[in-house]
Scaffold this motif. Structure first.
Motif, PDB file in Angstrom:
ATOM      1  N   LEU A 116       0.841  -1.198   0.000  1.00  0.00           N
ATOM      2  CA  LEU A 116       0.000   0.000   0.000  1.00  0.00           C
ATOM      3  C   LEU A 116       0.875   1.247   0.000  1.00  0.00           C
ATOM      4  O   LEU A 116       1.838   1.358   0.771  1.00  0.00           O
ATOM      5  CB  LEU A 116      -0.907   0.010   1.231  1.00  0.00           C
ATOM      6  N   ASP A 117       0.533   2.189  -0.874  1.00  0.00           N
ATOM      7  CA  ASP A 117       1.246   3.462  -0.926  1.00  0.00           C
ATOM      8  C   ASP A 117       0.778   4.321   0.245  1.00  0.00           C
ATOM      9  O   ASP A 117      -0.411   4.614   0.377  1.00  0.00           O
ATOM     10  CB  ASP A 117       0.951   4.160  -2.252  1.00  0.00           C
ATOM     11  N   VAL A 118       1.721   4.696   1.140  1.00  0.00           N
ATOM     12  CA  VAL A 118       1.412   5.594   2.253  1.00  0.00           C
ATOM     13  C   VAL A 118       1.628   7.024   1.771  1.00  0.00           C
ATOM     14  O   VAL A 118       2.676   7.348   1.212  1.00  0.00           O
ATOM     15  CB  VAL A 118       2.320   5.292   3.460  1.00  0.00           C
ATOM     16  N   ASN A 119       0.616   7.843   1.966  1.00  0.00           N
ATOM     17  CA  ASN A 119       0.680   9.209   1.470  1.00  0.00           C
ATOM     18  C   ASN A 119       1.785   9.981   2.183  1.00  0.00           C
ATOM     19  O   ASN A 119       1.696  10.241   3.382  1.00  0.00           O
ATOM     20  CB  ASN A 119      -0.666   9.915   1.666  1.00  0.00           C
ATOM     21  N   ASP A 120       2.844  10.343   1.462  1.00  0.00           N
ATOM     22  CA  ASP A 120       3.930  11.142   2.004  1.00  0.00           C
ATOM     23  C   ASP A 120       3.711  12.597   1.636  1.00  0.00           C
ATOM     24  O   ASP A 120       3.106  12.911   0.595  1.00  0.00           O
ATOM     25  CB  ASP A 120       5.276  10.675   1.430  1.00  0.00           C
ATOM     26  N   PRO A 121       4.182  13.523   2.471  1.00  0.00           N
ATOM     27  CA  PRO A 121       3.984  14.936   2.146  1.00  0.00           C
ATOM     28  C   PRO A 121       4.760  15.312   0.889  1.00  0.00           C
ATOM     29  O   PRO A 121       5.854  14.799   0.639  1.00  0.00           O
ATOM     30  CB  PRO A 121       4.531  15.667   3.383  1.00  0.00           C
ATOM     31  N   ALA A 148       7.299  21.543  -6.965  1.00  0.00           N
ATOM     32  CA  ALA A 148       7.207  20.531  -5.910  1.00  0.00           C
ATOM     33  C   ALA A 148       6.693  19.251  -6.536  1.00  0.00           C
ATOM     34  O   ALA A 148       6.004  19.267  -7.569  1.00  0.00           O
ATOM     35  CB  ALA A 148       6.282  20.989  -4.786  1.00  0.00           C
ATOM     36  N   ASP A 149       7.012  18.119  -5.959  1.00  0.00           N
ATOM     37  CA  ASP A 149       6.475  16.834  -6.427  1.00  0.00           C
ATOM     38  C   ASP A 149       6.394  15.871  -5.258  1.00  0.00           C
ATOM     39  O   ASP A 149       6.790  16.174  -4.135  1.00  0.00           O
ATOM     40  CB  ASP A 149       7.345  16.259  -7.552  1.00  0.00           C
ATOM     41  N   ASN A 150       5.785  14.672  -5.554  1.00  0.00           N
ATOM     42  CA  ASN A 150       5.652  13.586  -4.570  1.00  0.00           C
ATOM     43  C   ASN A 150       6.430  12.381  -5.096  1.00  0.00           C
ATOM     44  O   ASN A 150       5.851  11.427  -5.624  1.00  0.00           O
ATOM     45  CB  ASN A 150       4.181  13.195  -4.378  1.00  0.00           C
ATOM     46  N   PRO A 151       7.739  12.370  -4.995  1.00  0.00           N
ATOM     47  CA  PRO A 151       8.519  11.278  -5.594  1.00  0.00           C
ATOM     48  C   PRO A 151       8.274   9.943  -4.904  1.00  0.00           C
ATOM     49  O   PRO A 151       8.552   8.896  -5.467  1.00  0.00           O
ATOM     50  CB  PRO A 151       9.964  11.753  -5.415  1.00  0.00           C
ATOM     51  N   ASP A 152       7.774   9.988  -3.652  1.00  0.00           N
ATOM     52  CA  ASP A 152       7.606   8.745  -2.903  1.00  0.00           C
ATOM     53  C   ASP A 152       6.193   8.185  -3.012  1.00  0.00           C
ATOM     54  O   ASP A 152       5.864   7.203  -2.327  1.00  0.00           O
ATOM     55  CB  ASP A 152       7.942   8.991  -1.421  1.00  0.00           C
ATOM     56  N   ASP A 153       5.311   8.820  -3.807  1.00  0.00           N
ATOM     57  CA  ASP A 153       3.935   8.335  -3.938  1.00  0.00           C
ATOM     58  C   ASP A 153       3.689   7.888  -5.381  1.00  0.00           C
ATOM     59  O   ASP A 153       4.348   8.357  -6.328  1.00  0.00           O
ATOM     60  CB  ASP A 153       2.938   9.432  -3.552  1.00  0.00           C
ATOM     61  N   VAL A 154       2.689   6.992  -5.531  1.00  0.00           N
ATOM     62  CA  VAL A 154       2.352   6.490  -6.867  1.00  0.00           C
ATOM     63  C   VAL A 154       0.884   6.698  -7.214  1.00  0.00           C
ATOM     64  O   VAL A 154       0.517   6.705  -8.377  1.00  0.00           O
ATOM     65  CB  VAL A 154       2.725   4.998  -6.982  1.00  0.00           C
ATOM     66  N   ASN A 156      -2.565   8.583  -7.927  1.00  0.00           N
ATOM     67  CA  ASN A 156      -2.779   9.862  -8.589  1.00  0.00           C
ATOM     68  C   ASN A 156      -3.113  10.970  -7.606  1.00  0.00           C
ATOM     69  O   ASN A 156      -2.589  12.081  -7.684  1.00  0.00           O
ATOM     70  CB  ASN A 156      -3.896   9.742  -9.646  1.00  0.00           C
ATOM     71  N   ASP A 157      -4.033  10.672  -6.669  1.00  0.00           N
ATOM     72  CA  ASP A 157      -4.429  11.707  -5.708  1.00  0.00           C
ATOM     73  C   ASP A 157      -3.265  12.096  -4.811  1.00  0.00           C
ATOM     74  O   ASP A 157      -3.237  13.194  -4.258  1.00  0.00           O
ATOM     75  CB  ASP A 157      -5.604  11.223  -4.850  1.00  0.00           C
ATOM     76  N   PHE A 158      -2.332  11.177  -4.626  1.00  0.00           N
ATOM     77  CA  PHE A 158      -1.190  11.463  -3.756  1.00  0.00           C
ATOM     78  C   PHE A 158      -0.171  12.343  -4.480  1.00  0.00           C
ATOM     79  O   PHE A 158       0.552  13.108  -3.840  1.00  0.00           O
ATOM     80  CB  PHE A 158      -0.502  10.186  -3.304  1.00  0.00           C
ATOM     81  N   THR A 159      -0.101  12.236  -5.782  1.00  0.00           N
ATOM     82  CA  THR A 159       0.935  12.965  -6.530  1.00  0.00           C
ATOM     83  C   THR A 159       0.434  14.294  -7.064  1.00  0.00           C
ATOM     84  O   THR A 159       1.236  15.135  -7.461  1.00  0.00           O
ATOM     85  CB  THR A 159       1.447  12.104  -7.688  1.00  0.00           C
ATOM     86  N   ARG A 160      -0.879  14.522  -7.096  1.00  0.00           N
ATOM     87  CA  ARG A 160      -1.425  15.774  -7.610  1.00  0.00           C
ATOM     88  C   ARG A 160      -1.397  16.827  -6.499  1.00  0.00           C
ATOM     89  O   ARG A 160      -1.852  16.554  -5.371  1.00  0.00           O
ATOM     90  CB  ARG A 160      -2.863  15.545  -8.088  1.00  0.00           C
ATOM     91  N   VAL A 161      -0.871  18.036  -6.756  1.00  0.00           N
ATOM     92  CA  VAL A 161      -0.706  19.071  -5.730  1.00  0.00           C
ATOM     93  C   VAL A 161      -1.242  20.397  -6.226  1.00  0.00           C
ATOM     94  O   VAL A 161      -1.433  20.603  -7.426  1.00  0.00           O
ATOM     95  CB  VAL A 161       0.788  19.230  -5.335  1.00  0.00           C
ATOM     96  N   TYR A 162      -1.486  21.306  -5.262  1.00  0.00           N
ATOM     97  CA  TYR A 162      -1.805  22.689  -5.587  1.00  0.00           C
ATOM     98  C   TYR A 162      -1.118  23.575  -4.542  1.00  0.00           C
ATOM     99  O   TYR A 162      -0.724  23.115  -3.465  1.00  0.00           O
ATOM    100  CB  TYR A 162      -3.325  22.940  -5.614  1.00  0.00           C
ATOM    101  N   GLN A 212       0.061  21.303  -1.109  1.00  0.00           N
ATOM    102  CA  GLN A 212      -0.812  20.297  -0.485  1.00  0.00           C
ATOM    103  C   GLN A 212      -1.280  19.322  -1.561  1.00  0.00           C
ATOM    104  O   GLN A 212      -1.576  19.721  -2.693  1.00  0.00           O
ATOM    105  CB  GLN A 212      -2.004  20.998   0.177  1.00  0.00           C
ATOM    106  N   ASP A 213      -1.306  18.012  -1.190  1.00  0.00           N
ATOM    107  CA  ASP A 213      -1.772  17.020  -2.162  1.00  0.00           C
ATOM    108  C   ASP A 213      -3.251  16.728  -1.933  1.00  0.00           C
ATOM    109  O   ASP A 213      -3.905  17.330  -1.072  1.00  0.00           O
ATOM    110  CB  ASP A 213      -0.907  15.755  -2.101  1.00  0.00           C
TER     111      ASP A 213
END
Length: 1469
Positions: A116-121, A148-154, A156-162, A212-213
């Motif tokens: 399971l992908d754990v949502n990282d900041p 900014a990016d979420n390199p540790d998440d896979v 979609n909702d975890f990697t999309r930011v604003y 924020q993701d």
């Protein structure tokens, strides 16, 4: 047997379709977080029923997963972050051994682990950083791209930011708001939203940016972007002052160009704040004032520095005033100067320089040096005209304005003069210059203009400090004219003979070496007028005036010589010129006294010595030593043995050496306690000496008997204590301690202890009655003396024959099996078949010892019995055999041979028949925590099968359904365990599990049930979106502002936390939601706070909900009034009943208060507090302080006030400021000395030496100051010249002997005590001194006593107290020792010392000395005549022991004397 196993297998597979153990792997699905660490147990598997079953992983992601069947663990081999969002799959085989059927079942299995992908900041790529923006940038322009990016998440909702901007603030101008100056879009592009100005606005702006993701839970990150506003050149130069002035002195000669700064200095600068272009200066034009002269030729300006320079002298202008031509100088004229940018000359600025021409007297005369220091010798070295120093002054004006003269404004004693033009100061009156009167003189010199209109005087004046150098013109002076000391003849060498405070003190009024006094002894002689070098060297005096004994007085003590010395001490100063040194002498009387103040002291409290009994007569045992602080122990101390010397075996010499006097024998007396006394002629002390006699080896051991007989049984199997032999030795210690040893054949199998105990070491073939009848040994006893003594004796040991062979069973345990009977097959007294019959053996030779009788013991009695001869076993009734009631019987069977009983064990096993079904017995309802980890135990199923064999009673548990793959049931243990996350879908709050239990008997039996499992899933609380509070800035720290609340449906634990990382927030929240203030608030800095909070509901699982808190801060009066200093001082005089002090107190420094936030309509109100504040009155509006007229300022009551000044704003209703006020009271002499008693009584012995202390008069003065309370004691009347009083301490002492005429018992004196105040006050008291002069007693000169001769020894014949003699200080002594009588020394009892015999001596005469020890001492003599009265105390005695007489048988019967008897005896009349 094969058919039976197949039937069981078919039955099991019909229930579950798979093996019990392998079921969990068809397939095993597990979900874990990507954060799982290496070595984590990600699944607890079910345990197999045996040790043979196993799982083998063969393919797939084998590097990530490992299974351990024995530990029941599926374990992670390495981190899985690189596999997040993927599924790890491994396949293999599962082998399950079905033990009851002896069949190994092999199945294909697979394990699927979802990562399971754990949502990282989200992480910023290019923040924090800074970027520059030109001030000319247009509004709306793009200025920066945030990435900014979420390199540790896979997901979609975890990697999309604003993106958003949380706050904006100016770093260099924090008071200015920069809100909304910049905006950011969802893609991170930052745009300028206002016009920038580098010169006027902020230059450094910090943006707090949040990314924020869209994950669950939402993760965010915060960083900063610093905007640096960049300057551009868009401004010209500007003068900081538009008008400046430049002053020159008219007609002042200008030899070369003079450049001076203007006032204020002329300066121009580029108005651009950062891009500073270089500036140049030029004179533009001249504005003339009432003149046609072009003044620019006189001046030019430095084009780089802007400094104005004068080139030529400005001459006066000749003008006509009537008929007179005068030369005048212009007052002023203006110059215009222009500043321009060197790189852009069109950018300019202008300023005006007003040139002022001064012709004024601008300067006062000034001294080039203000302070002069001079060293000058005092008179008579100096004479008239001696040069002291030269002072120099100047006046920087020109012409008449610069002329001045010098004079002395301060001239002590008019002893000096000054040359008014040269400044030379000389001595005028040398005879008035005396260092002893004034060591330092101060002269002041002033310079005064003589021709100017203003007549300026120098300020400050010059000061000449003259330090007078000393001349040796004073001699030393002793503090006394003569000194008296006493010293005892045992005084320690190198120590002072008197107290330090009694030292010789000589002072010299001169200073330095001239006033440095050295003391020396110049002469020593005794009172007889003789002088010797030894006496001269006997004393020395140190630099402090202390006389020290230099050589021993012991020789004088031993000669009993006690002289009195006259020591002449000289005090000489240290003038470097020896011829000019001055000196003074004084006499010191030193009397040597004999010392016998201390008793002798033994080195030890008691002595213990040891001596051999073989030591010869005359042997020195030890030395008894004493010390006497008086010294000379060898001369004065004598020793004596006073008790404990049994048989006079010891003697002691006069010097304390203890010797043997007679031969010693320890066996008679082993120790002595000797009392030894030491006397120095006056004091006697005793000590105890214990003499222990050491033994010598002079006695041999002696056995109690010559032969020792013992009896023991044969065939001893262990160590055996046989018996003891005894011997004794008359010596002691090692000489009496004995050791034993054995000798002879077979002595090696025995041992003998130190106490003589004979021991058989253990089993031995020798100890056999059939082989040996008696064993003979020799025992030897030897003492430990030197040389050793020994003796021997014989030991005989007789062996006894016994019956020692018990019967022995051929087996220690017999085991017999018997099938559980069928109910229809019943038999009585049935023999139990035994594979091995009961048999015993007996090694005794005698046949009667080998016959045995069998008996049955313990369990089964009544149901079983045994034949006592054959040992066959029987059951009385087979219907009573029930395997379920008892499946095993254990018997004890004994065999008895007449002497020994031997036992064996017989176990009878009843073989079970399967006739009982299993039944569930456990509670079928359980509760499991939602947070239970995989593998956690929920509960355990238990069942009962009454069959006893393993096959018939062995059961397995089956889970038939209802678990939703959340639970498993262990087939062997019945444990219900969690196999999946209970909070992951699909989940329930209630589960119904259908279970079954099956046994392995034939036929196979089972039972079914439903298990209820409850899982209390936590429900989130209801939380408001925002909490709002309002407080003022004076709100106290740590107080509660308000409370955060929420509603929890589960009524669980809810706590509150401030989220985020803002450490500057002045708030904190406690667990219960109470919002507290952590630091003081200031609305001038910030008036609203908005921050996030987390509401955490602890349950299963924990739930966190986010909200916001807004706190509005309102302004209050928070600036306290401030005093000009924290500490003020004042002085007030002491008042009394007749005067008062009504002036204002002069407070230093002057009282002042400022209040930063006071309003015009408000005043500061003053008040005074602290101990004693009531003695003063303060004006509440002005702060002036006066003494309260109703109070008394008394230094004796309170000489210093430490008060608290208070200033309160808002007309006394607002905040308070404080300062300290110290008021000191000046003391006046208003208290006379107070003497403790009006009449004081002292006692002193008449023999007290001169100088003895009689007593001390105590007085005190209530005034505060040292001058007013310093008192002096004076003896104003009485005492007959025998007393004197110390003026400062009040100690009354003897100045003459009390035994010199006139002698009297009472002395009455008047003592006056006076203080040192102005005017002085005094008090008077009467002192009475009582001297107990001794008066002689009255005693009869003779006494006559009659004493019967039968008076018992020790009787009191007479007591002199009957003569009414006073008891105190009286002692009684016989002038001559008497063998018959003695007298008690202090009471005067005459005692009978031995028996009286009137026939031997009937008259005695005693002379008794009666001594009155008072002062003075009297001795009287009385004679006691004693007559001894005779009593009848002797029997009559015949003159001979036998008498003979002859008489005829026919004697005439008439009376006739035939023999004469005579009696002799001790008769008195």
């Amino acid at each position: 047997m094969l058919m039976r196993s197949l039937i069981v297998l078919l039955t099991l597979t019909s229930v579950s379709g798979l093996s019990f153990f392998c079921t969990q792997f068809r397939p095993l699905k597990v979900r874990i977080n990507e954060t799982a660490i290496r070595g984590s147990v990600i699944k607890t598997i079910l345990e197999p029923d045996d040790k043979v079953s196993s799982v083998q992983l063969l393919a797939g992601d084998l590097s990530y997963l490992n299974i351990n069947v024995q530990r029941r663990q599926l374990r992670l081999l390495k981190p899985v972050r690189d596999k997040r969002g993927q599924i790890l799959i491994v396949t293999g085989t599962c082998s399950d051994y079905l033990e009851p059927y002896r069949y190994m079942l092999n199945l294909s299995v697979s394990i699927e682990v979802e990562i399971l992908d754990v949502n990282d900041p989200p992480q910023f790529i290019n923040l924090p950083t800074s970027t520059s923006v030109s001030e000319s940038t247009q509004n709306g322009s793009w200025v920066f791209d945030i990435q900014a990016d979420n390199p540790d998440d896979v997901y979609n909702d975890f990697t999309r930011v604003y993106y958003s901007i949380l706050s904006s603030g100016s770093i260099d101008k924090p008071q200015e708001s920069v809100d909304n100056w910049f905006i950011v879009d969802d893609n991170g592009r930052v745009h300028l939203n206002t016009k920038l100005d580098f010169e006027e606005g902020p230059r450094k702006i910090k943006l707090v940016v949040k990314v924020q993701d869209f994950g669950i839970p939402v993760k965010r990150n915060i960083s900063t972007l610093t905007i640096l506003v960049k300057d551009v050149d868009d401004m010209g130069p500007r003068f900081d002052q538009q008008f400046v002035s430049f002053t020159i002195i008219g007609e002042k000669p200008v030899q070369q160009e003079e450049c001076l700064p203007t006032t204020p200095p002329l300066y121009a600068e580029d108005q651009d704040a950062e891009i500073k272009s270089p500036i140049g200066y030029r004179l533009n034009q001249v504005q003339e004032t009432n003149s046609s002269i072009n003044w620019s030729k006189y001046f030019h300006i430095n084009p780089i520095t802007g400094q104005l320079c004068q080139r030529h002298t400005v001459q006066g202008i000749q003008t006509k005033r009537g008929d007179i031509t005068v030369q005048e100088v212009m007052d002023a004229f203006n110059l215009t100067v222009e500043a321009f940018q060197l790189d852009d000359p069109d950018k300019t600025a202008r300023a005006v320089i007003m040139v002022k021409i001064s012709n004024e007297n601008l300067y006062k005369p000034t001294f080039l040096q203000i302070n002069y220091t001079v060293d000058l010798p005092e008179y008579p070295v100096i004479g008239p005209g001696t040069l002291v120093t030269t002072v120099v002054a100047e006046d920087r004006d020109y012409g008449r304005n610069g002329e001045f003269l010098l004079s002395l404004s301060v001239n002590p004693f008019n002893a000096f003069s000054i040359n008014p033009t040269t400044g030379e100061i000389r001595v005028e009156k040398p005879e008035l210059i005396d260092r002893e009167q004034n060591s330092t003189l101060i002269l002041k010199v002033k310079a005064e203009e003589t021709k100017s209109v203003e007549g300026h005087v120098s300020s400050p004046e010059a000061q000449v400090q003259i330090t007078l150098l000393d001349v040796n013109d004073n001699s030393p002076i002793f503090n006394k004219s003569l000194f008296n000391f006493t010293v005892k003849d045992n005084h320690q060498i190198g120590t002072a003979i008197h107290k330090f405070e009694d030292r010789l003190v000589a002072e010299d009024a001169d200073e330095g070496k001239n006033g440095l006094v050295r003391l020396a002894i110049v002469s020593v002689q005794n009172m007889r007028g003789t002088f010797s070098l030894n006496d001269y060297q006997r004393f020395r005096i140190n630099d402090e005036g202390v006389i020290i004994l230099q050589s021993s007085l012991r020789a004088l003590r031993r000669e009993e010589n006690h002289p009195e010395y006259i020591v002449v001490v000289q005090a000489r100063d240290s003038d470097e010129n020896e011829k000019q040194q001055r000196s003074t002498t004084t006499r010191v009387f030193i009397k040597v006294l004999e010392a016998n103040d201390y008793p002798p002291v033994f080195e030890k409290e008691d002595y213990k010595v040891y001596i051999s009994e073989a030591a010869p007569v005359g042997t020195l045992i030890t030395e008894i030593k004493v010390t006497d602080e008086d010294g000379d122990e060898d001369l004065f101390v004598k020793y004596e043995i006073t008790s404990g010397n049994i048989g006079d075996d010891f003697r002691i010499s006069e010097r304390g050496f203890l010797f043997i006097e007679r031969p010693l024998d320890r066996e008679k007396v082993s120790f002595y306690h000797l009392t030894v006394s030491a006397s120095d002629g006056l004091h006697v002390r005793e000590t105890m000496v214990t003499v222990n006699i050491r033994d010598t080896n002079d006695n041999s051991p002696v056995f109690s008997q010559t032969i020792f007989d013992f009896y023991i049984p044969e065939n001893v199997t262990s160590r055996l204590d046989i018996g003891s032999v005894t011997a004794t030795d008359a010596d002691e210690g090692p000489n009496s301690k004995l050791v034993y040893r054995l000798s002879g054949t077979n002595s090696h199998i025995f041992n003998i202890t130190k106490d003589g105990l004979l021991v058989l070491n253990g089993p031995s073939p020798v100890v056999d009655r059939e082989k040996t009848e008696v064993i003979i040994l020799q025992v030897i006893a030897e003492d430990l003396g030197q040389p050793p003594q020994k003796e021997d004796a014989m030991i005989r040991i007789y062996l006894q024959d016994i019956n020692d062979e018990p019967p022995v069973f051929t087996h220690s345990v017999y085991r017999v099996k018997m099938m559980e009977p069928i109910a229809s097959d019943v038999a009585k007294n049935q023999t139990i078949d035994m594979d091995v019959s009961l048999t015993v053996t007996d090694n005794d030779v005698d046949a009667e010892h080998r016959d045995v009788v069998y008996s049955l013991h313990d369990g089964g009695l009544g149901l079983f019995y045994i034949d006592e001869t054959t040992g066959s076993l029987f059951v009385t009734d087979t219907s009573l055999i029930d395997c379920e009631a008892n499946d095993t019987y254990t018997f004890k069977i004994s065999a008895f041979d007449g002497n020994f009983t031997t036992f064996t064990t017989l176990i009878l096993d009843i073989e079970d028949r399967n006739d009982n079904s299993p039944r569930f017995t456990s509670n079928m309802s359980f509760v499991s925590s939602p947070s239970s980890r995989i593998g956690s135990l929920v509960g355990q199923l238990t069942s009962e099968d009454k069959d006893v064999t393993e096959q018939n009673s062995h059961v397995v548990y089956l889970l038939l359904g209802g678990s939703l793959d959340k639970f498993s049931v262990n087939s062997k243990t019945g444990e219900i365990r969690v196999i999946d996350d209970l909070t992951q879908e699909p989940f329930r709050r209630h589960y119904s599990l259908k279970v079954k239990v099956v046994d392995f008997g034939q036929p196979q039996l089972s039972d079914e049930a439903v298990v209820e499992v409850y899982v209390p899933i936590n429900q989130p609380p209801v939380v408001p979106q925002q909490y709002v509070f309002r407080i003022n800035e004076s709100f106290p720290t740590a107080a509660v502002i308000g409370k955060l609340t929420s509603t929890d449906p589960d009524h669980g634990v809810v706590v509150y936390r401030i989220s985020g990382s803002d450490d500057t927030l002045p708030f904190y929240v406690t667990n219960d939601g109470s919002l507290h203030l952590a630091a003081r608030l200031d609305t001038e800095k910030r008036d609203v706070y908005n921050f996030p909070v987390d509401v955490i509901n602890y349950g299963e699982p924990n739930v966190t909900i986010h909200s916001y808190v807004t706190v509005y801060v309102e302004d209050v009066n928070d600036e306290v009034p401030l005093f000009s200093t924290w500490f003020y001082t004042a002085v007030v005089p002491e008042t009394n009943d007749t005067d008062s002090f009504d002036d204002y107190l002069s407070i230093s420094p002057p009282l002042g208060v400022t209040d930063l936030d006071a309003r015009e309509d408000e005043q500061v109100v003053y008040s005074l507090g602290g101990s004693g504040a009531e003695d003063f009155i303060i004006d509440p509006l002005t702060g002036t302080i006066v003494v309260n007229q109703s109070s008394s300022i008394d230094c004796e009551r309170k000489c210093e006030y430490n008060l608290k000044l208070r200033a309160r704003d808002e007309n006394g209703e607002g905040l308070e400021g404080f300062a300290n006020l110290n008021i000191k009271v000046t003391d006046i002499n208003d208290n006379p000395p107070i003497i403790t008693d009006n009449t004081i009584l002292f006692y002193i012995e008449p023999s007290s030496p001169i100088g003895s202390r009689v007593g001390q008069i105590e007085a005190k003065d209530g005034d505060y100051s040292d001058v007013n309370n310093r008192i002096t004691f004076t003896l104003t009347d009485g005492g007959l010249g025998k007393f004197f009083i110390h003026p400062s301490s009040g100690v009354l002492a003897l100045s003459n002997s009390l035994l010199q005429d006139p002698v009297q018992e009472l002395y009455e004196m008047t003592v006056t005590v006076i203080d040192s105040g102005t005017p002085p006050l005094s008090s008077v008291t009467t002192v009475i001194v009582h001297v107990p002069i001794n008066t002689p007693i009255q005693i009869n000169s003779s006494l006559h006593l009659l004493v019967a001769e039968n008076k018992t020894v020790g009787s009191v014949l007479w007591t002199l107290q009957e003569e009414k003699l006073k008891v105190e200080n009286i002692s009684y002594l016989l002038e001559y020792d008497s063998e018959t009588f003695l007298i008690e020394e202090y009471i005067g009892d005459i005692l009978l010392k031995r028996e009286l015999d009137a026939e031997t001596d009937d008259k005695y005469s005693l002379t008794i000395l009666v001594i009155d020890h008072g002062e003075p001492t009297y001795t009287f003599t009385t004679t006691v005549n004693i007559d001894v009265l005779d009593v009848n105390d002797n029997y009559p005695t015949y003159s001979t022991l036998s008498y003979q007489a002859q008489i005829s048988e026919n004697n005439d019967p008439m009376a006739k004397t035939i023999i004469h008897l005579s009696i002799v005896g001790r008769f008195r009349h």
